[in-house]
Design an enzyme around this catalytic site. Structure first.
Site, short mmCIF file in Angstrom:
data_model
loop_
_atom_site.label_atom_id
_atom_site.label_comp_id
_atom_site.label_asym_id
_atom_site.label_seq_id
_atom_site.Cartn_x
_atom_site.Cartn_y
_atom_site.Cartn_z
N TRP A 102 0.49 -1.29 -0.22
CA TRP A 102 0.05 -0.56 0.83
C TRP A 102 1.05 1.22 -0.48
O TRP A 102 0.21 2.24 -0.70
CB TRP A 102 -1.02 -0.29 1.52
CG TRP A 102 -2.11 -1.20 0.88
CD1 TRP A 102 -1.75 -2.41 1.87
CD2 TRP A 102 -2.86 -1.23 -0.41
NE1 TRP A 102 -3.54 -2.80 1.25
CE2 TRP A 102 -3.65 -2.62 -0.12
CE3 TRP A 102 -3.13 0.17 -0.82
CZ2 TRP A 102 -4.70 -2.22 -1.14
CZ3 TRP A 102 -4.33 -0.59 -2.49
CH2 TRP A 102 -5.78 -2.07 -1.90
N ASP A 172 -1.60 6.79 6.37
CA ASP A 172 -2.05 6.03 5.63
C ASP A 172 -2.51 4.72 7.37
O ASP A 172 -1.50 4.02 6.97
CB ASP A 172 -1.83 5.41 4.38
CG ASP A 172 -3.19 3.92 4.51
OD1 ASP A 172 -3.94 4.10 5.10
OD2 ASP A 172 -2.36 3.69 3.89
N LYS A 196 -12.58 -2.10 6.96
CA LYS A 196 -11.41 -2.50 8.94
C LYS A 196 -11.87 -2.31 9.92
O LYS A 196 -13.49 -2.50 10.93
CB LYS A 196 -10.00 -2.51 8.74
CG LYS A 196 -9.98 -2.59 7.13
CD LYS A 196 -8.77 -1.91 6.52
CE LYS A 196 -7.89 -2.15 5.17
NZ LYS A 196 -8.41 -3.25 4.48
N1 PMP Z 1 -3.91 1.76 2.52
C1 PMP Z 1 -4.42 0.58 3.22
C2 PMP Z 1 -3.35 0.29 4.72
C3 PMP Z 1 -4.69 -0.59 2.89
O1 PMP Z 1 -5.10 -1.79 3.78
C4 PMP Z 1 -6.32 -0.28 1.83
C5 PMP Z 1 -6.87 -1.37 1.68
N2 PMP Z 1 -6.75 -3.21 2.41
C6 PMP Z 1 -6.49 0.51 1.14
C7 PMP Z 1 -4.85 1.68 1.89
C8 PMP Z 1 -6.26 0.73 0.05
O2 PMP Z 1 -8.46 1.54 0.37
P1 PMP Z 1 -9.43 1.43 -0.34
O3 PMP Z 1 -9.50 -0.40 -0.48
O4 PMP Z 1 -10.09 1.92 1.10
O5 PMP Z 1 -8.61 2.43 -1.46
#
Ligand code: PMP
Length: 361
Positions: A102, A172, A196
């Site tokens: 991520w 994030d 989450k």
């Molecule tokens: N950052 C992290 C740490 C994540 O775990 C996730 C999704 N699992 C995301 C970003 C992306 O999130 P989204 O699907 O809401 O765009």
């Protein structure tokens, strides 16, 4: 119908009391004769919901008065663009700590809007640890420095936050918001997809220090402008009304259970149960450095793909679903967010012990 223990990385379990309350209110929200899903977002009832959600989040996270709370859409992935579009204000430079899939996506997106430097990375060991940093490595002129507080796929978290001096720290926090106590003053901006620890997918929470508003690049789309969203109370357009309502119920649930500190205590207990088992197991092992272990996402594996496959299948039959690990790590992953009861982790550990007894040669 029996509910399963869902170990998914997200969307993931919601507290049963929240779902029951939403169920009870689905046709007629508190005598309004309507579902929250049908309500005008400009109605008095809905204004109470969105303001209530913000007040509760401020209270449980201890958000200071000089920060704005925004309820947006587009997921954390939209924030990968929205952050640089709004924060590349002076030097148009940002420092990133690269700790997983991520953060990698956040880096790629930020590069479209300014100069990005990776100041530390754990890529050399498949992101199984958190790299150490000291203040000296950060560019004092950078517009911001970015971290991913909890790495959902790799199962690591920052135990201590990096010291970036006066450079705003952007986090994030998608996979560990509300799971442990943070001092919000340490951050310039926090963002998190809701699916989450907050509520349904579709809602994205942003907490931003007010002095960071209003420096967006000219090309920034109106919907991606934090200042406009803040000035309009997250209602520049129709917000994700129902998701915000469920988030409010989740924030009430956190508060009733004793707040984020109480969540952290239970989360530590749940994670310790699983890590203690893994540390003593002769069959399963954890790929993560001990001092970087996540409280939320716990990857582990058995010695062969066949055993991993059998484990996931048998666990599913026993009412423990979504334990298959991410393909980049392999094996299994148990995501044990706030709403996963202690009983779910106890059941998983008992099942692992049984599986080990049966399969250890
Ligand atoms: N950052 C992290 C740490 C994540 O775990 C996730 C999704 N699992 C995301 C970003 C992306 O999130 P989204 O699907 O809401 O765009």
């Amino acid at each position: 119908m029996a509910r399963v223990f869902n170990f998914s990385a997200g969307p993931s379990m919601l507290p049963e009391t929240v779902l029951k309350k939403a169920g009870a209110e689905i046709l007629d929200y508190r005598g309004s004769g309507q579902s929250v899903m049908e309500m005008s977002h400009r109605s008095k009832e809905y204004e109470e919901i969105i303001h209530g959600a913000e007040a509760l989040l401020r209270e449980i996270m201890g958000v200071p008065a000089n920060y704005k709370v925004l309820f947006l859409q587009g997921g954390a992935s939209s924030q990968f663009a929205m952050v640089p579009l709004n924060l590349f204000a002076k030097s148009k430079r940002a420092d990133f700590i690269h700790t997983g899939t991520w953060s990698g996506k956040a880096i790629s997106e930020a590069k479209r809007y300014g100069a990005v430097r990776v100041v530390a990375s754990s890529e050399d060991k498949n992101f199984s640890y958190i790299p150490a940093t000291d203040k000296g490595i950060f560019d004092a002129q950078a517009d911001y420095a970015h971290i991913t507080t909890n790495n959902t796929i790799e199962g690591t978290r920052f135990r201590t936050l990096p010291d970036t001096g006066t450079v705003p720290l952007v986090a994030d926090m998608s996979s560990n918001i509300l799971s442990q106590v943070y001092d919000i003053n340490k951050f310039g901006l926090i963002y998190a997809g809701a699916q989450k620890n907050i509520g349904p997918a579709g809602l994205t929470v942003v907490i931003i220090r007010q002095d960071l508003l209003g420096h967006q690049q000219d090309c920034t789309p109106t919907m991606f402008n934090y200042k406009i969203q803040a000035e309009n109370g997250s209602m520049y357009n129709t917000p994700p009304c129902y998701a915000i309502y469920i988030a409010k119920l989740v924030f009430e649930w956190v508060k009733e259970l004793g707040g984020v500190a109480a969540m952290e205590a239970v989360n530590s207990k749940k994670a310790a149960l699983l890590y203690d088992f893994l540390d003593n197991s002769k069959l399963f092992k954890s790929p993560v450095a001990t001092d970087a272990r996540s409280l939320m996402n716990i990857p582990f594996s058995a010695p062969s793909d066949d055993l991993n496959g059998a484990f996931v299948k048998e666990a599913d039959k026993a009412g423990m679903v979504n334990l298959k690990g991410h393909r980049s790590v392999g094996g299994m992953r148990a995501s044990i967010y706030n709403a996963m009861p202690l009983a779910g982790v106890q059941k998983l550990v008992a099942f692992m012990a049984e599986f080990e007894k049966k399969n250890l040669k």
